[in-house]
Design an enzyme around this catalytic site. Sequence first.
Site, PDB file in Angstrom:
ATOM      1  N   ASP A   9     -10.488   2.143  -3.723  1.00 13.03           N
ATOM      2  CA  ASP A   9     -11.036   1.790  -2.407  1.00 13.03           C
ATOM      3  C   ASP A   9     -12.553   1.728  -2.447  1.00 13.03           C
ATOM      4  O   ASP A   9     -13.186   1.294  -1.496  1.00 13.03           O
ATOM      5  CB  ASP A   9     -10.612   2.829  -1.359  1.00 13.03           C
ATOM      6  CG  ASP A   9      -9.290   2.463  -0.716  1.00 13.03           C
ATOM      7  OD1 ASP A   9      -8.748   1.390  -1.046  1.00 13.03           O
ATOM      8  OD2 ASP A   9      -8.792   3.242   0.126  1.00 13.03           O
ATOM      9  N   ASP A  32       0.825  -1.207   0.000  1.00 17.18           N
ATOM     10  CA  ASP A  32       0.000   0.000   0.000  1.00 17.18           C
ATOM     11  C   ASP A  32       0.866   1.268   0.000  1.00 17.18           C
ATOM     12  O   ASP A  32       2.083   1.222   0.285  1.00 17.18           O
ATOM     13  CB  ASP A  32      -0.893  -0.035   1.254  1.00 17.18           C
ATOM     14  CG  ASP A  32      -2.243   0.643   1.037  1.00 17.18           C
ATOM     15  OD1 ASP A  32      -2.361   1.448   0.107  1.00 17.18           O
ATOM     16  OD2 ASP A  32      -3.164   0.371   1.828  1.00 17.18           O
TER      17      ASP A  32
HETATM   18  C1  DGJ Z   1      -5.939   1.676   1.852  1.00 19.48           C
HETATM   19  C2  DGJ Z   1      -6.267   0.498   0.995  1.00 19.48           C
HETATM   20  O1  DGJ Z   1      -6.669   0.888  -0.265  1.00 19.48           O
HETATM   21  C3  DGJ Z   1      -7.311  -0.343   1.700  1.00 19.48           C
HETATM   22  O2  DGJ Z   1      -7.718  -1.399   0.878  1.00 19.48           O
HETATM   23  C4  DGJ Z   1      -6.718  -0.841   2.978  1.00 19.48           C
HETATM   24  O3  DGJ Z   1      -5.655  -1.699   2.704  1.00 19.48           O
HETATM   25  C5  DGJ Z   1      -6.266   0.331   3.831  1.00 19.48           C
HETATM   26  N1  DGJ Z   1      -5.404   1.219   3.103  1.00 19.48           N
HETATM   27  C6  DGJ Z   1      -5.561  -0.159   5.056  1.00 19.48           C
HETATM   28  O4  DGJ Z   1      -5.025   0.860   5.779  1.00 19.48           O
END
Ligand code: DGJ
Length: 710
Positions: free
Chosen positions: A515, A450
Amino acid sequence: MATPAMPHWPIHLRAGGTSLLIDRADETGVPIIVYWGEDLGDPGRENLAAQARAAIPQPVTGSTDAAVRLTAMPMEADGWPGSPGLAGHRDGRDWSPRLILTEATATAGTARFTLGDEAAGLAVRLEYGLDQAGLLHARASVTNTGERPYLLDRLAVTLPLDPAASEILTTTGRHLRERQPQREPLTVGAHVRESRRGRPGFDATGLYCAGRPGFGFRDGRVWAIHLSWSGNGTIGAERLPGGLRALHAAELLSPGEITLGAGQEYSTPTVLAAWGDGLDAVAARFHRSLRARAGHPSSQRPVTLNTWEAVYFAQDLDALTQLADRAAAIGVERFVLDDGWFLGRRDDTSSLGDWVVDPQLWPDGLTPLIDHVKGLGLQFGLWVEPEMISPRSELARAHPEWILHTGTGLPPSARNQQVLDLSNPAAFTAIHGALDALLRRYPIDYLKWDHNRDLLQPGGADGRAATHDVVTALYRLLDRLRADHRGLEIESCASGGGRIDAGILERTDRVWTSDCIDPIERATIQRYTGLLVPGELMGAHIGADVAHSTGRATSLTMRAVIALLGHLGVEWDIRTLTPSEERELAGWIRLHKELRPLIRTGTTVNADLDDPALFLRGVVSPDRSEAAYSYAVLASTQAYPPESIRLPGLDDDAVYELEWLTGPDDGPGLGPLPWLDGDHRILGRQLRLGGVRPPVLNPGNAALIRVTAA
Ligand code: DGJ
């Protein structure tokens, strides 16, 4: 000045249905791309020379005595009044070199040129290659051949743009709503999309497209470029009086970011470029090329369960093992433990950088969970965010100097975190060591990698802008981990789609598209992410009935149909499912597994439907013997019943059978729809030109159309 012995001019590169014809400027020999587009065939040397001659403009009043031409490295010294290919200086001098060709080599699909200005102490290299997909790979490099340091401001790859291209399509967006299309006319001036976020960003344009006005997915000639780079960039089109149109792309350099010492060289990221009749044809070149890259996943993409929207930070062994049990029961093949497993991490305010398993949450480490997951026959994946550092972490307490900053205090905080200076060798070693130790200690098949904030004021140890260096350090880190841990797969995520580019895709196996997993939003996000990324690399999850990011409720059919043609996952607390929901979800997963060989190799197609409420996107097998289309009603339709939908991409002369797969949620249609009753066989040409009347569906509902050659 005489040019040395060279290949025959003009140089004609041909591959994958694309031609690139390169001539040279009279006085300097600097390459001039006179044509880029549809394959010219093999017209013979004389005819190629005639085409090159035909491209020479007439000198006009009010301009230079020789007509201005767009060279492959356009500079003021050639009379070019637009964005320069190269900009920089040595204490305010040597800022306007006059480049002369010194060397050229060419094969059928590649060409390489060296240019130089001895007095200015600069040498430039230009490289072009056409791959089997007809995708152009272009790169420029500059070397400081002088003795004193040269400060580089810009080095761009510039391509000529066809005179027919007068409409631009780019994408923009925000967190939870990436890749929204926007169009504008290519009027005189520079039309530039910049990224100054240290990553492409949610608003980045994946491809920068320019074509005949009104070009769509299925028709209208269009040219597109992409900067294969995960940092700052500038990509644009420029139109100048004098019939000059160009596309250009470059890394966007901060002041003083690149200083070349004597003999040092800087290269641009690779610029990828394609032409096509319609966006689908352009995307097909990018997809084919990505699929041919070394390390492209060769196995069927495992159906994933991601724990994030199921439990968020509430990590508990019992809950997670139950989740894994339910996941295995419905056909999931990979279990990904998301954020929250490491030292002291209970929310997003701390701990990034402390990549050790939290002993309170996990007194026996991750082994009990991993053993359970593996015992169910599932792969195990783990979330990490290695380029970041929380001010509240042991790492930041021990090494505050590893936080990127310019010396004027910490940069603005975002998600309570700062960015680690991965270009610092000690920080790199520490992070690499921590990740490597995790991968050695546990049988981890997959990392969800991430990156949850923009880089702001990213100064390195000496305060200089360090974006370029941290991006190259990231690439080194990914390359090293993949080399040392064979078979490890990595997903690239940046709060969803904040970092989707061919540079990161070179080193990863999947992108987290957004997301937002609300299918109404996802339809557009995936469609435009798909200009660059093929379905099997695009993470697409089925979430809860009420989407967490929008509060919108949709049917399971809708959520499944929109996710089905990507790399499928489930991101939902499936412990709460009713037996009938569980059966239905398992059914969609079974269907995805039937379709995934098609998804992994097929051609993506999109229908240009007049009603914006209707959505149709599909994938057609290379031999066109089968196809699957996601059809969705995103809002109330204009027509009731809706007009016919045409199914693109099939073999005109093949006879097909159609299957209409939907869930239990009925639409308001009253009577029968004749083609849906009994066997319905029809030619590909008829489906392309006439189409079929879809059944009436409620807004927010969908169906999968499966098409098989009879
Ligand atoms: C952002 C990501 O896009 C989510 O899927 C998740 O992993 C969160 N971060 C976790 O902090």
